[in-house]
Design a protein around this motif. Structure first.
Motif, PDB file in Angstrom:
ATOM      1  N   SER A 221      -6.666   7.835   0.273  1.00 16.39           N
ATOM      2  CA  SER A 221      -6.571   6.542  -0.002  1.00 16.39           C
ATOM      3  C   SER A 221      -4.977   6.124  -0.390  1.00 16.39           C
TER       4      SER A 221
ATOM      5  N   SER B  82       4.254   4.470   3.858  1.00 20.49           N
ATOM      6  CA  SER B  82       5.771   3.776   2.670  1.00 20.49           C
ATOM      7  C   SER B  82       6.962   4.815   3.894  1.00 20.49           C
TER       8      SER B  82
ATOM      9  N   ARG C  99      -1.413   5.511   2.160  1.00 20.81           N
ATOM     10  CA  ARG C  99      -0.223   4.446   1.784  1.00 20.81           C
ATOM     11  C   ARG C  99       1.325   5.711   1.558  1.00 20.81           C
TER      12      ARG C  99
ATOM     13  N   GLN D 197      -5.038   0.184  -4.311  1.00 15.23           N
ATOM     14  CA  GLN D 197      -6.590   0.956  -3.571  1.00 15.23           C
ATOM     15  C   GLN D 197      -7.214  -0.039  -4.167  1.00 15.23           C
TER      16      GLN D 197
ATOM     17  N   MET E   2       0.284  -3.137  -0.289  1.00 15.54           N
ATOM     18  CA  MET E   2      -0.023  -3.018   0.807  1.00 15.54           C
ATOM     19  C   MET E   2      -1.187  -2.630  -0.174  1.00 15.54           C
TER      20      MET E   2
ATOM     21  N   SER F 238       1.802  -0.703  -4.364  1.00 14.82           N
ATOM     22  CA  SER F 238       0.639   0.264  -3.079  1.00 14.82           C
ATOM     23  C   SER F 238      -0.481   0.409  -4.031  1.00 14.82           C
TER      24      SER F 238
ATOM     25  N   ILE G 173      -6.762  -0.933   5.461  1.00 12.43           N
ATOM     26  CA  ILE G 173      -4.867  -1.482   4.296  1.00 12.43           C
ATOM     27  C   ILE G 173      -4.224  -2.571   5.069  1.00 12.43           C
TER      28      ILE G 173
ATOM     29  N   SER H 208      -5.583  -0.285  -0.009  1.00 16.42           N
ATOM     30  CA  SER H 208      -5.756  -0.089   0.915  1.00 16.42           C
ATOM     31  C   SER H 208      -7.047   0.324   0.862  1.00 16.42           C
TER      32      SER H 208
END
Length: 342
Positions: free
Chosen positions: A216, A224, A220, A278, A100, A276, A87, A102
């Motif tokens: 994933s 958080s 995340r 992917q 963020m 957040s 991440i 991942s």
């Protein structure tokens, strides 16, 4: 009167200084102990650490940190671990905006000096520096730091902060006999307070239709929640104790001065504003089999543009508009259904 005010101001300065020392000193000592543990007896050797040195953070530019969770455990302690999760935490120190991202562990990429493979193999081939270099080349961003831990470290972190509360979206069950059922998964749907072992079950589960995509997203969601918990008053008060419990299980290249700066920066980030995402996103995701391996592929140039769109806020804005349209659509459908009933 003036002397009285001077005394009050001096007293406030001393109090503020004492409070700052209470937090800064433990963070500095924590960083001093865990930074560059590769010089000691760790799973990564010194030769790995000397290769692919990361770029220097100038403190005014965006900082990117690769969080590596390995699959190292009792059953494979003599093997170099692959990354179970990767991440990238990214913070702009000017705007205080964070993201963020991942990276799916089965993403098929070029690993410097090791050909093409799943990205989670980079950690085993060349340690954290190679993992950072591989992720950096993939995303076309500088990655200055890494933070590494394994299953034991994960459990210790969650227990150190007093557990975490998460909403489990579905029943999750999986039996893993490879580790004498130590890491079996058995969770029920609903909001629940988790200790380290239970939280590990939540972030590891991937035995449903979404596989690693769902996992994933859960990872995340978990980070958080941890970020929120660490910013709470109860965690701040217990910070020295928390850091002390985490220390044996964390490895990083973040130096003490930078860690205190990063800790201060993180406190100014609004958790609700963290993007957040992917990597790769669903629209750039392709399942393939290469050399007998089930892998994920993606268009590298489009992926790099996607990352820049995340940083610029474009992806967040598009997601917001999409959510508003969906909400409006549902409201219209609800109104139509009520009219039909009348």
């Amino acid at each position: 009167m003036r002397k009285r005010w001077i005394k009050i101001v001096l007293a406030l300065v001393l109090v503020i200084g004492a409070i700052a020392a209470y937090y800064i000193i433990p963070i500095y000592n924590f960083a001093s102990h865990i930074s560059n543990k590769s010089d000691q007896d760790t799973v990564f050797n010194k030769e790995q650490d000397k290769k692919n040195p990361p770029p220097k953070w100038e403190r005014t530019d965006r900082v990117n940190i690769l969080v590596l969770g390995s699959d190292s455990r009792e059953s494979n302690k003599n093997e170099r671990p692959r990354s179970d999760s990767m991440i990238v935490l990214s913070i702009d120190p000017v705007t205080k905006k964070a993201a963020m991202m991942s990276i799916l562990r089965d993403l098929y990429v070029k690993i410097p000096d090791h050909g093409e493979n799943r990205i989670n193999a980079a950690l085993a081939f060349g340690g954290p520096n190679l993992a950072m270099k591989t992720a950096s080349d993939l995303l076309d961003i500088p990655i200055q730091y890494y933070v590494y831990t394994d299953f034991e470290g994960f459990i210790s972190l969650v227990d150190a902060i007093g557990g975490i509360t998460l909403d489990v979206e579905k029943d999750m069950k999986w039996v893993d006999s490879a580790d004498k059922h130590v890491y079996d998964i058995d969770l029920k749907k609903g909001v629940q307070h988790m200790d380290g072992k239970t939280a590990l079950q939540y972030v590891r589960f991937r035995h449903d239709n979404l596989h690693n995509i769902g996992r994933s997203e859960r990872q995340r969601k978990f980070i958080s929640a941890v970020f929120d918990k660490m910013k709470s008053f109860s965690s701040i008060v217990k910070l020295p104790l928390i850091l002390n419990k985490m220390e044996p299980y964390i490895q990083t290249n973040i130096q003490p001065d930078d860690m205190t700066k990063l800790a201060s920066l993180a406190l100014n980030v609004n958790t609700s504003d963290i993007q957040s995402v992917q990597i790769p996103p669903n629209n750039l995701y392709n399942d393939k089999r290469i050399n007998g391996m089930a892998v994920v592929t993606s268009d590298k140039k489009k992926l790099q543009q996607y990352v820049q769109d995340v940083f610029s806020g474009k992806i967040a804005e598009e997601a917001k508009l999409k959510a508003e349209k969906e909400k409006e659509k549902q409201a219209n459908q609800s109104g139509e259904n009520k009219s039909k009933k009348k």
